[in-house]
Design an enzyme around this catalytic site. Structure first.
Site, PDB file in Angstrom:
ATOM      1  CG  PHE A  30      -0.194   6.572  -5.461  1.00 42.19           C
ATOM      2  CD1 PHE A  30      -1.409   5.488  -6.642  1.00 42.19           C
ATOM      3  CD2 PHE A  30      -0.899   5.685  -4.320  1.00 42.19           C
ATOM      4  CE1 PHE A  30      -2.564   4.455  -6.365  1.00 42.19           C
ATOM      5  CE2 PHE A  30      -1.805   3.893  -4.263  1.00 42.19           C
ATOM      6  CZ  PHE A  30      -2.245   3.508  -5.355  1.00 42.19           C
ATOM      7  NE  ARG A  51      -4.811  -5.431  -5.225  1.00 41.41           N
ATOM      8  CZ  ARG A  51      -3.463  -5.465  -5.501  1.00 41.41           C
ATOM      9  NH1 ARG A  51      -3.016  -4.743  -4.938  1.00 41.41           N
ATOM     10  NH2 ARG A  51      -3.427  -6.861  -6.101  1.00 41.41           N
ATOM     11  CE  LYS A  80       4.546  -6.353  -7.669  1.00 41.45           C
ATOM     12  NZ  LYS A  80       3.562  -6.780  -7.148  1.00 41.45           N
ATOM     13  CD  GLU A 109      -1.372   1.100  -0.583  1.00 45.03           C
ATOM     14  OE1 GLU A 109      -1.453   1.092  -1.384  1.00 45.03           O
ATOM     15  OE2 GLU A 109      -0.578  -0.236   0.313  1.00 45.03           O
ATOM     16  CE  LYS A 168       4.179  -2.743  -4.798  1.00 45.54           C
ATOM     17  NZ  LYS A 168       3.263  -2.913  -3.379  1.00 45.54           N
ATOM     18  CD  GLU A 191       3.454   8.030  -7.351  1.00 51.99           C
ATOM     19  OE1 GLU A 191       2.909   7.105  -6.675  1.00 51.99           O
ATOM     20  OE2 GLU A 191       3.923   8.703  -7.800  1.00 51.99           O
ATOM     21  NE  ARG A 223      -4.784   1.356  -5.880  1.00 47.25           N
ATOM     22  CZ  ARG A 223      -4.305   0.836  -7.202  1.00 47.25           C
ATOM     23  NH1 ARG A 223      -3.807  -0.314  -7.432  1.00 47.25           N
ATOM     24  NH2 ARG A 223      -4.843   1.013  -8.112  1.00 47.25           N
TER      25      ARG A 223
HETATM   26  P1  AMP Z   1       1.628  -5.215  -5.239  1.00 44.38           P
HETATM   27  O1  AMP Z   1       0.314  -5.633  -3.872  1.00 44.38           O
HETATM   28  O2  AMP Z   1       2.670  -5.796  -4.537  1.00 44.38           O
HETATM   29  O3  AMP Z   1       1.343  -5.748  -6.581  1.00 44.38           O
HETATM   30  O4  AMP Z   1       1.149  -3.794  -5.038  1.00 44.38           O
HETATM   31  C1  AMP Z   1       0.154  -2.488  -6.070  1.00 44.38           C
HETATM   32  C2  AMP Z   1       0.281  -2.379  -5.037  1.00 44.38           C
HETATM   33  O5  AMP Z   1       0.925  -1.725  -4.095  1.00 44.38           O
HETATM   34  C3  AMP Z   1      -1.022  -1.593  -4.739  1.00 44.38           C
HETATM   35  O6  AMP Z   1      -2.280  -1.855  -4.810  1.00 44.38           O
HETATM   36  C4  AMP Z   1      -1.109  -0.329  -4.200  1.00 44.38           C
HETATM   37  O7  AMP Z   1      -1.812  -0.987  -2.861  1.00 44.38           O
HETATM   38  C5  AMP Z   1       0.287  -0.394  -3.114  1.00 44.38           C
HETATM   39  N1  AMP Z   1       0.821   0.841  -3.592  1.00 44.38           N
HETATM   40  C6  AMP Z   1       1.578   1.480  -2.577  1.00 44.38           C
HETATM   41  N2  AMP Z   1       2.680   2.677  -2.863  1.00 44.38           N
HETATM   42  C7  AMP Z   1       2.365   2.728  -4.573  1.00 44.38           C
HETATM   43  C8  AMP Z   1       1.702   4.199  -5.153  1.00 44.38           C
HETATM   44  N3  AMP Z   1       2.546   5.181  -4.794  1.00 44.38           N
HETATM   45  N4  AMP Z   1       1.666   3.901  -6.345  1.00 44.38           N
HETATM   46  C9  AMP Z   1       0.997   2.817  -6.567  1.00 44.38           C
HETATM   47  N5  AMP Z   1       0.794   1.269  -5.680  1.00 44.38           N
HETATM   48  C10 AMP Z   1       1.166   1.475  -4.651  1.00 44.38           C
END
Ligand code: AMP
Length: 561
Positions: free
Chosen positions: A345, A274, A427, A304, A254, A252, A259
């Site tokens: 998502f 979050r 990610k 998101e 990102k 997907e 969130r």
């Molecule tokens: P990070 O904050 O870099 O650890 O990445 C995780 C965050 O990416 C999640 O908490 C979501 O807010 C965001 N996110 C964006 N797109 C997605 C997606 N398709 N699936 C899950 N999380 C996503």
């Protein structure tokens, strides 16, 4: 239970440096707390009277407490301030004032846990005109009836600064020790952890452990309307590696937004961040859209949230959305100015069924069944399912082109795991520091892009020779407007043209994000940026980054040589 029991416990905790022993002290207190007080006692040991997800705050300032202590003890405010300065702690100052008060008044009230707890909650409820005076009265009343050591901790709780070194992990261990001592320790702490992820209220979880034991904790239900701890992602090294490990995965975009956890029960919708903050009030437009588009009666789903440019419909940077999160007044007006788009998502709970052990692929199907997309406003996260590296990389580029952060690779048969980084979600995003580079060459596009320069050779500076060293070709990360602008800027700088390729005077500096730096014989610098993506123009800079910076960043990846 008398508040003095709590005060005594706080004192012991404050004097005890060992974390293990602190947990023992807490366990002893929890086991002797009567049922009706247990939840309050547990919260108060965390230094608060609200569960973890609550937005309620006492919000009391030092100044008000100084006045209250002066009123309760008959001391001048200056004296209280003096004591505060000497001890550095208003709790100790209150205690000292009470101790040195010549004629101790007899307690007018017996201070019970229940009493202090409800007085502290009342403080948070007092708002509007005259509330400062009422708060002052209430704090003073508590102090008048308190023993010196009790005053120390009442004041510290009022100021949300307990200073006894209790951490959440100790409370978890104490719940296990107090109520689940006869169970397997690992199973017991897993069950407590599990319940806390779903309920996010230490008091309630302690009460379940006491009354219903291990099986009660395992049966903890999602309470629609109370936020849960969300699943987090692992960092991935490379798309290739992930595909080799899992073969087929869902991928997907990102999204670069916020969130949002959406809870729906009948006609009621709540939105949490979050960090479990309730932001329902800030997003009346989302509440309305969810009511229109989400078909289940009861659910907890996630996605998101993005801010959208009103004119172009393109996503805006996260900072724009955060203006909406912070907004307290004229919310509807702002919702008109900064519209939003939700990209769902995941589905965690739908119509009585907890889906955390349902494989991700299935959860997505359920999500597709219950969410009716509303063009540009409510959609399912753009997704492909593939085992092909080329498709995956193309999808990654499309995410960067759309100014999103990168991609999320999701293991199709993975469970939803609360509150932890696990490799069900991986990610991939440009994680390196960006580079500022000069555009030295470019290429005309094809088809509908024939009038635009669409691909740009990037160069860093070699300070020794004064020359420029190329380190990659960038052709992602620009919007249509940005391509147009870039072409307009570069056109007058063209010095040579050969077929579709042009050489330009090195004037335009761009900030570039990328996945990693590789060694490469293709470019004169000896390095190539992998997946370089345009971030910004840097008209404020007069030169590109030096080759040394590229070398250092390469080495920092841990695979120099
Ligand atoms: P990070 O904050 O870099 O650890 O990445 C995780 C965050 O990416 C999640 O908490 C979501 O807010 C965001 N996110 C964006 N797109 C997605 C997606 N398709 N699936 C899950 N999380 C996503």
């Amino acid at each position: 239970m008398d508040y003095s029991v709590l005060a005594e416990t706080y004192e012991r905790l404050e004097a005890e440096p060992s974390k293990l022993k602190k947990a023992d002290i807490l366990a002893e207190l929890f086991s002797k707390a009567p049922g009706q007080d247990l939840e309050k006692v547990v919260l108060m040991m965390r230094g608060t009277v609200f569960p973890g997800y609550s937005q309620m705050e006492l919000g009391i300032a030092d100044k008000l407490v100084i006045k209250a202590v002066a009123r309760a003890t008959g001391f001048k405010e200056d004296r209280v301030v003096d004591m505060f300065k000497r001890t550095g702690d208003l709790g100790l100052a209150a205690e000292a004032c009470l101790k040195s008060k010549k004629q101790m008044s007899f307690s007018k009230r017996r201070l019970t846990v229940d009493f202090i707890f409800s007085d502290l909650r009342k403080l948070a409820d007092m708002t509007g005109g005259g509330s400062q005076d009422r708060k002052l009265d209430l704090i003073a009343e508590m102090i008048v009836s308190a023993k010196p050591v009790e005053a120390r901790y009442i004041i510290r709780t009022v100021l949300s600064n307990l200073r006894v070194g209790v951490m959440d992990a100790m409370i978890k261990n104490a719940i296990v020790a107090a109520f689940l001592a006869s169970d397997d320790k690992k199973e017991a702490s897993d069950a407590v952890e599990y319940a806390l992820n779903i309920i996010a209220d230490f008091g309630e979880v302690a009460a379940i452990a006491k009354e219903r034991g291990l099986s009660g904790l395992r049966k903890a239900r999602i309470d629609v309307g109370k936020p849960i701890q969300v699943m987090l992602a692992e960092k991935g090294e490379s798309i290739d590696e992930i595909l080799k490990k899992y073969k087929k995965v869902a991928i997907e975009w990102k999204f670069d937004g916020m969130r949002a956890q959406v809870h729906k029960r009948d006609g009621e919708v709540l939105i949490f961040t979050r960090r479990l903050e309730d932001v329902t009030r800030q997003f009346p437009d989302l509440v309305k859209l969810v009511k229109e588009s989400v078909k289940s009666r009861e659910c907890v789903i996630e996605g998101e949230l993005l801010a959208i440019n009103k004119k172009t419909g393109e996503p805006m940077p996260f900072q724009t959305l955060s203006q909406r999160v912070k907004r307290k007044h004229h919310i509807e007006k702002m919702a008109g100015e900064i519209p939003i788009q939700m990209n769902f998502f995941d589905a965690i709970y739908v119509d009585g069924e907890l889906l955390i052990n349902t494989p991700f692929g299935e959860r997505r199907k359920i999500l597709e069944r219950i969410v009716r997309p509303i063009h540009g406003k409510i959609q399912l996260a753009r997704q492909i399912t593939t085992d092909d590296l080329k498709d995956a990389e193309k999808f990654y580029r499309s995410a960067l082109d759309a100014k999103q952060e990168g991609i999320m690779l999701k293991v199709l048969d993975s469970s939803y795991v609360f509150g932890r980084h696990v490799d069900g979600w991986i990610k991939i995003k440009p994680v390196m520091e960006t580079l500022d580079l000069l555009i030295v060459r470019a290429t005309w596009g094809e088809g509908s892009r024939a009038n635009w320069l669409t691909s740009f050779a990037l160069a860093c500076r070699d300070p020794e020779s004064g020359g420029l060293l190329e380190c990659g070709m960038m052709s992602t990360g620009l919007t249509e407007d940005e391509y147009r602008e870039m072409t307009k800027t570069l056109k007058p700088l063209i010095v040579a043209e050969k077929g579709k390729d042009v050489t330009v005077r090195p004037k335009v500096i761009v900030e570039v994000a990328y996945q990693e730096i590789q060694k490469s014989p293709t470019y004169s610098s000896g390095f190539a940026l992998r997946f370089p993506a345009f971030k910004n123009l840097r008209p404020d800079k007069d030169d590109a980054d030096p080759i040394d910076r590229v070398r250092k960043l390469y080495a920092s990846q841990g695979r120099a040589g």
